[in-house]
Design a protein around this motif. Structure first.
Motif, short mmCIF file in Angstrom:
data_model
loop_
_atom_site.label_atom_id
_atom_site.label_comp_id
_atom_site.label_asym_id
_atom_site.label_seq_id
_atom_site.Cartn_x
_atom_site.Cartn_y
_atom_site.Cartn_z
N HIS A 18 1.20 -0.98 -0.01
CA HIS A 18 0.05 0.25 -0.24
C HIS A 18 0.64 1.66 -0.13
O HIS A 18 1.94 1.61 0.63
N ASP A 22 4.36 0.51 5.62
CA ASP A 22 4.63 0.32 6.39
C ASP A 22 5.75 -0.61 6.54
O ASP A 22 6.36 -1.76 5.49
N THR A 25 3.19 -4.22 5.48
CA THR A 25 3.17 -4.19 3.79
C THR A 25 4.37 -4.49 2.84
O THR A 25 4.71 -5.36 1.65
N ASP A 80 -2.59 -6.10 3.29
CA ASP A 80 -2.14 -4.86 3.70
C ASP A 80 -3.17 -3.98 3.70
O ASP A 80 -2.53 -3.05 4.40
MN MN Z 1 -0.30 -0.95 6.76
#
Ligand code: MN
Ligand code: AMP
Ligand code: MN
Length: 325
Positions: A18, A22, A25, A80
């Motif tokens: 995404h 982070d 993901t 995610d």
């Molecule tokens: Mn995330």
């Protein structure tokens, strides 16, 4: 076809993480990348952004980005992300692909909309990377040290270094297996948790100093502006983790951190310190997340975003209207 069959049959796979990625993901996507590459498939690592500096220790990070080669894709695996908009330009520039090519979504968000062809959703998983580990085992593919390093990074970061209530015996079993496969836990902990740039320490300090407590002590908040970033030569990336640190504040039920991305764009992060459900506010503003950690983007100037969000936060925790920020 189920998820396993789709993966077994696919030769050209796009794995996605995404926007503003982070550790979870990226760790999930790169873990899957290593597993599928070792299984002889061509795998593209798609993300709206390139890898942020704090994750460049992850093996395979260098191929992450928004540019996709023209290829006959037969599978998209998304990690995610609770809805398709979370892929930013990867989705916006290739809507046709997402419509045409079968997709698997692996995710643990309660707010997941079930947008993919096959949705593997487990809201009890501490991290998407935990799911990726068990899925890779189900596929019967070997998991290399590099794959394990990526997966363990996802688990470590999304579980708050194994501190959150989302951590189960299943989480720790996955982590133990990954350590056994060679994933270096102390290095991952240093890279993602302790290591900081000087600017990062300074912008954390500014965010902590700017904390406000509501008059009745039910919620607290802080805002980081573009001016503050300039003053400390920092980026929002370097603020990562600060809001989770704030969730250690005893007393209030919820903390909100406002990040002024631009004159009319404010990212908001929520963390709850008790049973308060953060997603209630995040979802009202088109965002999502988990009960104890959620986020949204408000398209308004900072002062207006604060006013709107804090009014909803106050309502959620049964507080009176907030004092104007
Ligand atoms: Mn995330
Ligand atoms: P953050 O505060 O950015 O660490 O995000 C906390 C949680 O909320 C993460 O699980 C994110 O996936 C989710 N989240 C953050 N921002 C958004 C958004 N704009 N839309 C949907 N979910 C979000
Ligand atoms: Mn996650």
């Amino acid at each position: 076809m189920d998820a396993k069959e789709l993966v077994h049959k696919a030769q050209n796979v796009m794995v996605c993480s995404h926007i503003n990625p982070d550790g979870d993901t990226l760790g999930s996507m790169l873990g899957m990348y290593h597993v599928l590459t070792a299984a002889g498939k061509y795998v593209q690592r798609a993300c709206h952004n390139t890898t942020p500096p704090q994750f460049t220790f992850l093996p395979g990070h260098e191929g992450v980005g928004p540019d996709l080669p023209d290829r006959d894709w037969d599978l998209i695996i998304c990690h995610d992300a609770s809805d398709i908009q979370r892929f930013g330009s990867v989705y916006e520039q290739h809507r046709d692909l997402f419509e045409r090519v079968p997709s698997i979504c692996i995710d643990h968000h309660v707010t997941n909309s079930g947008w993919a062809t096959v949705n593997l959703i487990d809201t009890s998983a501490s991290a998407t990377a935990e799911m990726v580990y068990y899925f890779a085992r189900e596929l019967g593919y070997p998991i290399s040290k590099d794959a394990g390093t990526c997966m363990l990074t996802g688990i470590f970061t999304d579980s708050g270094s194994f501190q959150f209530t989302s951590v189960t015996a299943r989480t720790l079993r996955a982590a133990a297996d990954l350590v056994e496969m060679g994933a270096p836990l102390p290095d991952i902990a240093y890279e993602t948790w302790r290591k900081k740039t000087f600017a990062s320490a300074r912008i954390w300090g500014a965010a902590l100093e700017g904390l406000h407590l509501s008059p009745d002590g039910r919620y607290c908040w802080s805002a980081v502006t573009q001016d503050m970033l300039r003053q400390h030569a920092a980026t929002f990336n370097e603020l990562e983790g600060a809001v989770s640190h704030m969730s250690g504040i005893a007393g209030p039920s919820i903390v909100a951190l406002f990040k002024e991305e631009g004159p009319d764009e404010v990212d908001v992060s929520f963390r709850s310190m008790d049973d308060t459900d953060c997603t209630v506010v995040a979802v009202k503003f088109g965002g999502g997340g988990h009960k104890k950690a959620a986020g949204c983007t408000v398209h308004a100037p900072l002062a207006e975003a604060e006013r709107q969000i804090l009014a909803e936060v106050a309502k959620l925790v049964g507080s009176r209207e907030p004092v104007p920020a």
